[in-house]
Write an enzyme that holds these catalytic residues in place. Structure first.
Site, PDB file in Angstrom:
ATOM      1  N   THR A 143       0.861  -1.193   0.000  1.00 33.16           N
ATOM      2  CA  THR A 143       0.000   0.000   0.000  1.00 33.16           C
ATOM      3  C   THR A 143       0.892   1.236   0.000  1.00 33.16           C
ATOM      4  O   THR A 143       1.570   1.524   0.992  1.00 33.16           O
ATOM      5  CB  THR A 143      -0.912   0.018   1.239  1.00 33.16           C
ATOM      6  OG1 THR A 143      -1.693  -1.174   1.262  1.00 33.16           O
ATOM      7  CG2 THR A 143      -1.840   1.233   1.181  1.00 33.16           C
ATOM      8  N   LYS A 218      -7.177   1.974  -3.021  1.00 32.12           N
ATOM      9  CA  LYS A 218      -6.777   1.382  -1.738  1.00 32.12           C
ATOM     10  C   LYS A 218      -6.784   2.440  -0.625  1.00 32.12           C
ATOM     11  O   LYS A 218      -7.257   2.177   0.491  1.00 32.12           O
ATOM     12  CB  LYS A 218      -5.377   0.757  -1.882  1.00 32.12           C
ATOM     13  CG  LYS A 218      -4.771   0.217  -0.608  1.00 32.12           C
ATOM     14  CD  LYS A 218      -5.566  -0.920  -0.019  1.00 32.12           C
ATOM     15  CE  LYS A 218      -4.969  -1.364   1.319  1.00 32.12           C
ATOM     16  NZ  LYS A 218      -5.892  -2.237   2.066  1.00 32.12           N
ATOM     17  N   LYS A 286      -0.140   5.294   8.448  1.00 29.72           N
ATOM     18  CA  LYS A 286       0.516   5.618   7.168  1.00 29.72           C
ATOM     19  C   LYS A 286      -0.532   5.804   6.075  1.00 29.72           C
ATOM     20  O   LYS A 286      -0.470   6.744   5.276  1.00 29.72           O
ATOM     21  CB  LYS A 286       1.495   4.480   6.829  1.00 29.72           C
ATOM     22  CG  LYS A 286       2.166   4.520   5.476  1.00 29.72           C
ATOM     23  CD  LYS A 286       1.569   3.537   4.479  1.00 29.72           C
ATOM     24  CE  LYS A 286       1.615   2.101   4.888  1.00 29.72           C
ATOM     25  NZ  LYS A 286       1.022   1.166   3.930  1.00 29.72           N
TER      26      LYS A 286
HETATM   27  N1  NDP Z   1      -1.466  -6.404   7.566  1.00 28.55           N
HETATM   28  C1  NDP Z   1      -2.559  -6.129   6.865  1.00 28.55           C
HETATM   29  O1  NDP Z   1      -3.685  -6.423   7.294  1.00 28.55           O
HETATM   30  C2  NDP Z   1      -2.470  -5.465   5.534  1.00 28.55           C
HETATM   31  C3  NDP Z   1      -1.371  -4.757   5.125  1.00 28.55           C
HETATM   32  N2  NDP Z   1      -1.366  -4.152   3.899  1.00 28.55           N
HETATM   33  C4  NDP Z   1      -0.212  -3.412   3.431  1.00 28.55           C
HETATM   34  O2  NDP Z   1       0.732  -4.374   3.000  1.00 28.55           O
HETATM   35  C5  NDP Z   1       2.061  -3.928   3.262  1.00 28.55           C
HETATM   36  C6  NDP Z   1       2.758  -4.941   4.158  1.00 28.55           C
HETATM   37  O3  NDP Z   1       1.999  -5.071   5.320  1.00 28.55           O
HETATM   38  P1  NDP Z   1       2.366  -6.143   6.453  1.00 28.55           P
HETATM   39  O4  NDP Z   1       2.799  -7.408   5.846  1.00 28.55           O
HETATM   40  O5  NDP Z   1       1.230  -6.121   7.394  1.00 28.55           O
HETATM   41  O6  NDP Z   1       3.594  -5.406   7.111  1.00 28.55           O
HETATM   42  P2  NDP Z   1       4.812  -5.963   7.985  1.00 28.55           P
HETATM   43  O7  NDP Z   1       5.242  -4.802   8.791  1.00 28.55           O
HETATM   44  O8  NDP Z   1       4.455  -7.234   8.652  1.00 28.55           O
HETATM   45  O9  NDP Z   1       5.910  -6.308   6.873  1.00 28.55           O
HETATM   46  C7  NDP Z   1       6.595  -5.276   6.214  1.00 28.55           C
HETATM   47  C8  NDP Z   1       7.594  -5.865   5.238  1.00 28.55           C
HETATM   48  O10 NDP Z   1       8.343  -4.777   4.673  1.00 28.55           O
HETATM   49  C9  NDP Z   1       9.720  -5.031   4.895  1.00 28.55           C
HETATM   50  N3  NDP Z   1      10.445  -3.776   5.060  1.00 28.55           N
HETATM   51  C10 NDP Z   1      10.158  -2.753   5.885  1.00 28.55           C
HETATM   52  N4  NDP Z   1      11.038  -1.748   5.736  1.00 28.55           N
HETATM   53  C11 NDP Z   1      11.924  -2.160   4.800  1.00 28.55           C
HETATM   54  C12 NDP Z   1      13.054  -1.572   4.196  1.00 28.55           C
HETATM   55  N5  NDP Z   1      13.480  -0.342   4.530  1.00 28.55           N
HETATM   56  N6  NDP Z   1      13.726  -2.271   3.248  1.00 28.55           N
HETATM   57  C13 NDP Z   1      13.311  -3.513   2.904  1.00 28.55           C
HETATM   58  N7  NDP Z   1      12.235  -4.133   3.432  1.00 28.55           N
HETATM   59  C14 NDP Z   1      11.551  -3.454   4.368  1.00 28.55           C
HETATM   60  C15 NDP Z   1       9.779  -5.871   6.149  1.00 28.55           C
HETATM   61  O11 NDP Z   1      11.024  -6.519   6.225  1.00 28.55           O
HETATM   62  P3  NDP Z   1      11.612  -7.021   7.657  1.00 28.55           P
HETATM   63  O12 NDP Z   1      10.990  -8.346   7.900  1.00 28.55           O
HETATM   64  O13 NDP Z   1      13.068  -7.076   7.465  1.00 28.55           O
HETATM   65  O14 NDP Z   1      11.201  -5.985   8.686  1.00 28.55           O
HETATM   66  C16 NDP Z   1       8.610  -6.803   5.888  1.00 28.55           C
HETATM   67  O15 NDP Z   1       8.961  -7.799   4.976  1.00 28.55           O
HETATM   68  C17 NDP Z   1       1.906  -2.531   3.881  1.00 28.55           C
HETATM   69  O16 NDP Z   1       2.013  -1.594   2.845  1.00 28.55           O
HETATM   70  C18 NDP Z   1       0.497  -2.558   4.448  1.00 28.55           C
HETATM   71  O17 NDP Z   1      -0.055  -1.267   4.534  1.00 28.55           O
HETATM   72  C19 NDP Z   1      -2.415  -4.276   3.031  1.00 28.55           C
HETATM   73  C20 NDP Z   1      -3.517  -4.982   3.377  1.00 28.55           C
HETATM   74  C21 NDP Z   1      -3.653  -5.589   4.679  1.00 28.55           C
HETATM   75  O1  SSN Z   2      -4.650  -2.432   4.491  1.00 27.50           O
HETATM   76  C1  SSN Z   2      -5.209  -3.178   5.297  1.00 27.50           C
HETATM   77  C2  SSN Z   2      -6.577  -3.594   5.095  1.00 27.50           C
HETATM   78  C3  SSN Z   2      -7.094  -4.507   6.135  1.00 27.50           C
HETATM   79  C4  SSN Z   2      -8.436  -5.039   5.724  1.00 27.50           C
HETATM   80  O2  SSN Z   2      -8.884  -4.805   4.589  1.00 27.50           O
HETATM   81  O3  SSN Z   2      -9.037  -5.721   6.564  1.00 27.50           O
END
Ligand code: NDP
Ligand code: SSN
Length: 341
Positions: A143, A218, A286
């Protein structure tokens, strides 16, 4: 076949067979990679090619796992390498940089935390763009805002590869269950190519036209969600203050016009002040910040979302950023002070 329509929703969990887009790839399809996985696999995939996956957090891990279960040839990378171990044990390959993943794969997905990390992983030193080239595709499912998606698009396209943004609606459980909703925009031919993979990870997909539209869709959805959760939190606490049973309140809401799965799923835990992380609060804040920027770009007032954003900022400031976004209720309990106060 080229896609000419600028907007067409499709709901599909399977796709017709089509000629192999990557005839020299090592991927087999509809195969089950191990007997351990065969018990769990629910979808198989009709996709021939090697698939990269960058970013194995809360969302990326189950998404990549579902691709493995479906028989895909997956290569993973994550900044913190230890998070790759589980998937490597289940058959995934590993490369030590995004560039090497992109170089060894036909299509590469990225699921990163925020605009900064998405840009760094795609465009930085050893970023995916360095390994891209004609015949390859990059699909960013993080996102981010439209400007970020367009910047990544430019770097990828400059290499001769194709680009798709495809942020997802749906959280940890839908990711585990292959029930995400993809909001895709960009190269229509890449959308067609990766559709079987999106159908493994999701229950529906929308093609929204030019890059930036996926991010906008989104951010609008998550802006509404963030405000809904803040409003729900206010209601729970007001009810508590006037002596209502919060569990009864959650039940009443679930039967009426404002019923939403989010309230029914999160409500009972919030009543117990428990916030097991599915969607980290820092990511919701964010998304509100990015939605405010989107609104600013068209001079659209969004005062409710702006107020909600202040609550999430306060909660984040007080150390709740890694908890579930439902922990925003703590910012209303009267114990937390806004950082500027
Ligand atoms: N969780 C949710 O319900 C949802 C999340 N999203 C979106 O999806 C994306 C991921 O979410 P989510 O999986 O929950 O987040 P997490 O915080 O669990 O994972 C984030 C990922 O990004 C990596 N990362 C962070 N900073 C850096 C960097 N500087 N360089 C390289 N890699 C980096 C992390 O690596 P490392 O393991 O090394 O920290 C990890 O793999 C976000 O944009 C979020 O807004 C969308 C829908 C639903
Ligand atoms: O970006 C996160 C969305 C979470 C959801 O759709 O439940």
């Amino acid at each position: 076949m080229a896609i000419t329509s600028s907007f067409y929703p499709t709901i599909s969990t399977s796709s017709p067979r089509r000629p192999a887009p990557f005839p020299n790839s090592r991927c087999t399809f509809a195969t089950v990679v191990s007997s351990q996985l065969s018990k769990e696999a629910t979808k198989s995939v009709e996709f021939q090619g090697r698939v990269g996956f960058l970013g194995l957090g809360i969302m990326g891990t189950p998404m990549a796992l579902n691709l493995i279960k479906a028989g895909c040839d997956i290569t993973v990378w994550n900044r913190t390498k230890s998070k790759c171990d589980h998937l490597i044990n289940l058959g995934a390959k590993y490369e030590s940089s995004p560039a090497e993943v992109a170089s060894s794969c036909n299509v590469t997905f990225a699921m990163l935390a925020d605009p900064e990390s998405a840009i760094d992983v795609a465009c930085g030193t050893n970023g995916a763009a360095k390994g891209m080239g004609p015949g390859k595709g990059y699909v960013d499912v993080s996102t981010v805002d439209g400007a970020t998606a367009k910047l990544i698009n430019k770097h990828i396209k400059d290499s001769g590869a194709l680009f798709l943004e495809a942020p997802v609606s749906g959280s940890k459980k839908p990711a585990e269950d292959g029930q995400l909703i993809f909001l895709a925009a960009g190269d229509a031919s890449l959308y067609e190519t990766v559709a079987p993979l999106l159908d493994v990870m999701g229950k529906s997909r929308f093609y929204l036209g030019e890059v930036g539209n996926g991010a906008a869709m989104k951010l609008v959805v998550n802006m509404i969600m963030g405000s809904m959760m803040a409003s729900f939190s206010e209601g729970l606490l007001l009810g508590e203050q006037v002596g209502l049973d919060p569990n009864v309140l959650v039940e009443v809401i679930s039967q009426g016009a404002i019923s939403a799965p989010m309230y029914s799923v999160k409500g009972p835990s919030m009543v117990k002040a428990s916030y097991p992380t599915a969607f980290p609060l820092k990511h919701q804040q964010k998304d509100l910040r990015l939605a405010l920027g989107l609104a600013e770009s068209v001079s659209q007032p969004i005062p409710i979302a702006a107020a909600a954003n202040e609550l999430y900022k306060a909660a984040k400031f007080h150390g709740l950023g890694d908890q579930d976004f439902s922990a925003v209720i703590e910012a209303l309990r009267g114990k937390l002070q806004h950082p500027e106060h």
